[in-house]
Write an enzyme that holds these catalytic residues in place. Structure first.
Site, short mmCIF file in Angstrom:
data_model
loop_
_atom_site.label_atom_id
_atom_site.label_comp_id
_atom_site.label_asym_id
_atom_site.label_seq_id
_atom_site.Cartn_x
_atom_site.Cartn_y
_atom_site.Cartn_z
N ASP A 51 1.06 -1.21 -0.11
CA ASP A 51 0.04 -0.02 0.28
C ASP A 51 1.17 1.16 -0.02
O ASP A 51 1.92 1.11 -0.98
CB ASP A 51 -1.36 -0.27 0.86
CG ASP A 51 -2.18 1.08 1.58
OD1 ASP A 51 -2.91 0.63 0.41
OD2 ASP A 51 -1.91 2.30 1.97
N TYR B 196 -2.29 10.66 1.16
CA TYR B 196 -2.66 10.91 0.64
C TYR B 196 -3.09 12.62 -0.64
O TYR B 196 -2.51 13.05 -1.15
CB TYR B 196 -4.57 10.80 0.31
CG TYR B 196 -4.84 9.29 0.34
CD1 TYR B 196 -4.93 8.05 -0.48
CD2 TYR B 196 -4.58 9.16 1.58
CE1 TYR B 196 -5.18 6.74 -0.39
CE2 TYR B 196 -4.94 7.27 2.41
CZ TYR B 196 -5.02 6.62 0.72
OH TYR B 196 -4.53 5.03 1.10
N HIS C 80 -6.77 -6.11 -1.68
CA HIS C 80 -6.39 -5.47 -1.42
C HIS C 80 -4.95 -6.18 -0.04
O HIS C 80 -4.17 -6.17 -0.32
CB HIS C 80 -6.92 -3.82 -1.07
CG HIS C 80 -5.69 -3.03 -0.74
ND1 HIS C 80 -4.90 -2.79 -1.77
CD2 HIS C 80 -5.04 -2.32 0.47
CE1 HIS C 80 -3.71 -1.81 -1.53
NE2 HIS C 80 -4.25 -1.82 -0.15
#
Length: 291
Positions: free
Chosen positions: A82, A212, A255
């Protein structure tokens, strides 16, 4: 897991919590959101700088280099998932001499596109409700997270299985109905969830979300790499730096493959490092939506 030693190290001006086990060549594991393994800045017991700039790729790479220095080694085997994988790619790009080999989970290398900022491109493709777009306004999504509770946020994130771009509409970002019961995936125990909740309740989600929020800043930081785009696509990057040999594709997983298929992933990592020949292994889930 038993036999893990926990300690705090000072690296690049922050205090970082690391977990250590075993002896031999150093294997550095880097987690993503929301896992808490080797703590990146903003997670768990590691300090969470308030400035979004502290989460840009150049800052994080400097943190990782300082961590490697603190371990007393020149190179490490790198295993990352990730956001850890994204920063792992930047580490390989900026400081390839510090990485002996890289096992990447779920997030492949993405070349920089010079035509448009990443957030403009994401909004254009997926709209304002796309989860990364929703994370951009500091404090906004955190309010919704507080309202539904840390446990429900984590259960929702870990339970996402639907292929395609995740969307978090305003007012009900995690699509949780009042008094609804959210089941844990089979590979995550209640004890593990409680541990995650305890750690996130220390500092909240802002540190993790700042990764992010630094996406466009990373695009600006890496402007000088645009000139190597042809070099990357024509195979020079692979030939000179990465030695990519194999991509392992797993069907029917999501994921969080490092947890859902922990034993199988562990075997891939062990076998790869054991027979190491300066190659790179990339493991991705089939039909996975990656950042």
């Amino acid at each position: 897991m038993e036999g893990i030693d926990h300690r705090i190290v000072s690296v690049n001006g922050i205090k970082m919590h690391i977990a250590e086990k075993g002896r031999g060549p150093v294997v550095l594991f880097l987690h993503g959101l929301p896992e808490l393994c080797t703590r990146s800045p903003g997670f768990g017991d590691t300090e969470a700088p308030t400035s979004i700039i502290s989460y840009t790729c150049d800052h994080i790479v400097n943190d990782l280099v300082a961590l490697i220095d603190s371990l007393g080694v020149e190179q490490v085997f790198l295993v990352a998932h990730d956001w850890g994988a994204i920063m792992g790619w930047y580490l390989c790009l900026f400081k390839p001499e510090r990485v002996k080999a890289f096992v990447c989970l779920s997030v492949p290398f993405t070349p920089r596109s010079p035509q448009m900022k990443p957030m403009d491109r994401m909004r254009g493709f997926f709209g304002d409700d796309y989860y990364i777009c929703r994370f951009q306004a500091p404090g906004e999504i955190e309010v919704e997270m507080v309202e539904i509770g840390t446990a429900n946020v984590l259960k929702t994130i870990f339970s996402i299985r639907k292929p395609g771009p995740p969307c978090f509409p305003k007012g009900n970002a995690f699509r949780i109905r009042s008094n609804a019961s959210i089941s844990l995936p089979s590979w995550l125990s209640e004890d593990e969830l409680t541990y995650y909740v305890t750690k996130f309740d220390q500092k909240g989600f802002t540190g993790g979300l700042n990764y992010y929020r630094a996406i466009d800043l990373n695009w600006e930081v890496t402007e000088k790499w645009t000139g190597v785009r042809e070099y990357i696509h024509n195979g020079g990057f692979k030939k000179d730096g990465l030695f990519l040999e194999e991509a392992v594709v797993m069907e029917g997983v999501g994921h969080f493959i490092n947890q859902e298929k922990a034993e199988e992933i562990g075997s891939h990592i062990y076998d790869f490092i054991k027979k190491f020949k300066q190659i790179l292994l990339v493991i991705c889930a089939l039909f996975l939506w990656v950042h």
